[in-house]
Design a protein around this motif. Sequence first.
Motif, mmCIF file in Angstrom:
data_model
loop_
_atom_site.group_PDB
_atom_site.id
_atom_site.type_symbol
_atom_site.label_atom_id
_atom_site.label_comp_id
_atom_site.label_asym_id
_atom_site.label_seq_id
_atom_site.Cartn_x
_atom_site.Cartn_y
_atom_site.Cartn_z
ATOM 1 N N VAL A 75 -67.918 107.257 57.547
ATOM 2 C CA VAL A 75 -66.900 107.394 58.595
ATOM 3 C C VAL A 75 -65.501 107.362 57.974
ATOM 4 C CG1 VAL A 75 -65.901 106.330 60.634
ATOM 5 C CG2 VAL A 75 -68.389 106.423 60.366
ATOM 6 N N SER A 103 -64.986 115.835 66.508
ATOM 7 C CA SER A 103 -65.789 114.736 65.967
ATOM 8 C C SER A 103 -65.749 113.562 66.934
ATOM 9 C CB SER A 103 -65.268 114.313 64.588
ATOM 10 O OG SER A 103 -63.913 113.868 64.681
ATOM 11 N N ARG A 104 -66.850 112.814 66.921
ATOM 12 C CA ARG A 104 -66.957 111.685 67.866
ATOM 13 C C ARG A 104 -67.555 110.486 67.138
ATOM 14 N NH1 ARG A 104 -71.193 109.975 70.947
ATOM 15 N NH2 ARG A 104 -72.391 111.846 70.388
ATOM 16 N N ASP A 105 -66.842 109.323 67.207
ATOM 17 C CA ASP A 105 -67.377 108.097 66.626
ATOM 18 C C ASP A 105 -68.565 107.605 67.439
ATOM 19 O OD1 ASP A 105 -65.658 107.850 64.477
ATOM 20 O OD2 ASP A 105 -64.108 106.881 65.688
ATOM 21 N N GLU A 135 -69.828 104.480 68.002
ATOM 22 C CA GLU A 135 -69.751 103.019 68.145
ATOM 23 C C GLU A 135 -69.875 102.308 66.793
ATOM 24 O OE1 GLU A 135 -72.734 101.939 70.940
ATOM 25 O OE2 GLU A 135 -71.768 102.988 72.617
ATOM 26 N N GLY A 136 -69.169 102.820 65.802
ATOM 27 C CA GLY A 136 -69.142 102.161 64.501
ATOM 28 C C GLY A 136 -70.332 102.453 63.619
ATOM 29 N N HIS A 158 -62.709 110.484 58.137
ATOM 30 C CA HIS A 158 -61.361 110.369 58.687
ATOM 31 C C HIS A 158 -60.298 110.704 57.627
ATOM 32 C CE1 HIS A 158 -62.619 109.081 62.549
ATOM 33 N NE2 HIS A 158 -63.105 107.905 62.164
ATOM 34 N N VAL A 173 -70.390 109.044 62.638
ATOM 35 C CA VAL A 173 -69.569 110.021 63.346
ATOM 36 C C VAL A 173 -70.375 111.313 63.475
ATOM 37 C CG1 VAL A 173 -68.469 110.830 61.226
ATOM 38 C CG2 VAL A 173 -67.327 111.189 63.413
#
Length: 528
Positions: free
Chosen positions: A46, A21-23, A25-26, A50, A29
Amino acid sequence: MDGQLGSVATTSVRLRATVSSRDMEGRGVAISAGGSAVVINGLHGVTLWHAVEPHLRRGVAPADFVATLPSSARSTMRSLMDELEHHGLLVRHEAEDDAAAAHPAIDFFQRVSHAPLAAARRAASTSLTITGATDDLANALAAQLALCGFAGVEFEGTDDRLGRLPVVIRGADDHGRRTLVLIGARAGYCAVGPIDGLVDDTAGADFQRWAAEAPSSIGPNWAALVAGQAALAALRAMDTTSGASTGNTYVTSTAELIAEARPFTAFADRVEPEALRVADLDVASGTGTSVPDTLASMEALWDPVFGVVSGAVPAELPQQPVGLAVSGDASVIGIGTSTAEARLDAVAEELGSAWRSRTLPSDPLGHLGVGPTTTDAAATALVALLEADSDAQRGIDTTSRGAVITSTARWLASAAVLILGREVSVESTWLAGRWSGIVRVVADLGDGARGVAYGLREERAAEGALLRAVGRAQCGDTARTSPIGALWSGNRELLRWPGLEGAVRFSRLHAGGWDELGALAVTAEAVS
């Protein structure tokens, strides 16, 4: 299946080992295993991801897990689980198995299987038998399959009783013996598969009919590519958890080592006639589908590997005053009010020839029409019957006056004079006898540029005849253009003729592959 979780099974599942998984920039995801991604938007999404990711990596029973979440998060979690399942990011939670985990192909199974350890165990207990492979291809298959962890690999000769065969890879285990992979070649292409399901007897016979050349004759580099594709297809066949039905996707490649996955369509070489009632025909003037959409739905018909026609493109042909398109094999030029209509016209001409050569019995069933709908095909067949009926030609009542001209016909006639520099002659003929009430219009621009159309109204038929004549004059090639438009929209109006029920017998010709892709066929016979 859990009723609330759609396609997610009630058994325990976990995230595939290759999932990351990759965020963003707020903003959310992205969850992916290297292919398509599941995206969760918003801060609350998000936060939820998590919180649940560690549990999903360990394994959960979906319904029980969702029930443990706050009520405000349950709906979102159900949707997320469905999306993860749909994108193939979930696998069954399996008990540890050190032997299966050490299988040579375990990394591959972890990427493609819902139960990678079970797939590894099945591969380890499956013995392969390869029929028909020789020379470089046999050597390449032996080398590739030796790395895949199967119980054994043996080669057999070609079974001459079945004639020319594709290469066949079969697997035998405690569950029996089955065909896993087919390899065939034709017209500079080699195909391997299926890669998305199982092979049944019908599919094997269909593929055999397509595979007209011996794949073992390919060179060493190409053989290595094909063998690698075959090994991956054999491994995919070890996954029995996806519930796949008969597969129809094959990987095709060329001597330039360009490979591409494409659907295999089995075009039947036999037909099943069925009486077609006039009352069953939709005689609305429009087809209900735009011409570009119709062409898009028919693309498999001119697939360069598995198709039955060559398709059509505008190429360098002029597109004014009417649209023109030439078939891929340059044998037919289509004509239409637009380029798209011209493409469809050329494809229809090709399909008619393909039907006659590949499916029709030696004793014709009547005059053939082929089109994207049954109504189009019936209208085309009726026009072919009218044009060929000698009784109709002897019973004509010819008039010397010109046909009534509509604004569309007037524009076409003006274009013929002002753009093409041709003189225009338009004559109408009302048919007599059994065909009373139908008019035949001929437009002639000289030098063989002649168009013919039938209708219930002179003015409408004149449009069709002029369209064909102008198109033939515009391209300057009367040998590759037909004076009659197979799918001209006015043909459908003939099905409203009051005398149709007692004068014409229609038969619908069913043939697998053709029907599904918009090459429907109908024959028309005059009732004696």
